[in-house]
Design a protein around this motif. Structure first.
Motif: not given
Length: 201
Positions: A33-40, A96-104
């Motif tokens: 997303v916008e040049g960065l991976t979701t993990l980044e 605090f738990a999030v999924a790796c495909d949550m970019p925002f």
């Protein structure tokens, strides 16, 4: 861990989950997303926390990011097993738990959940349209043993949360800082790629 974290008693746990089968089997943390991976993007978000932890049973795609990574302690339990692994590996009182495909996800959105913690609750999550959002949620790490015991029954994340002292927040509390609820967006389908401006690796 230099004491400058916004949430010094919380570990950010990023759950890598399975392969994105509806997206051609790509590791979803590598979506861009916008040049960065979701993990980044999540790694940058992790600067607000005392520690960042990646839960991934297949760690090779993510090794270049240098994030401390653990696999499930109890295999084959999906997201409930991933939360359990995070609870066991965290070095702070809360996760605090999030999924790796949550970019925002944002600090302001996380604060809505984390500010609702108190001594008489074990977990905090958002409720939207009657559904709970367990992968944008805070968990007390001392739940780990009881959570692990409950995995034998293959419960859903909501089923697990209902066993403990869980505080649910109206989605309106999140809308106050995130009107479009982008923090809860995750990328699962080709349609999501278009909707959120996400590209495949």
């Amino acid at each position: 861990m230099d004491g400058s974290a916004t949430f010094p008693d919380v570990t950010l746990a990023i759950l890598a989950g399975g392969q994105g089968t509806r997206l051609g089997g790509v590791p979803k943390g590598l979506l861009s997303v916008e040049g960065l991976t979701t993990l980044e993007r999540l790694q940058a978000f992790g600067s607000h926390f005392e520690d960042t932890l990646l839960v991934a049973n297949v760690s090779e795609p993510y090794e270049r990011f240098g994030i401390r990574t653990v696999g499930d302690a109890v295999k084959g339990k999906g997201a409930p097993g991933g939360v359990h692994a995070a609870l066991g590996a965290a070095r702070t009182p809360w996760v605090f738990a999030v999924a790796c495909d949550m970019p925002f996800v944002t600090e302001a959105a996380a604060r809505v959940v984390l500010d609702a913690r108190s001594g008489d609750v074990d977990a905090v999550c958002i409720e939207r349209d009657g559904r709970w959002e367990p992968l944008f949620a805070a968990y007390r790490t001392e739940l780990m043993s009881r959570w692990g015991d409950a995995l034998v029954e293959d419960p859903s994340l909501r089923g697990l949360l209902m066993r403990f002292r869980t505080r649910t927040l109206s989605v309106d509390a999140l809308r106050a800082v995130d009107p479009e609820l982008r923090a809860l967006a995750n990328v699962n389908t080709p349609e999501d790629l278009v909707r959120y401006g996400v590209t495949l690796p």
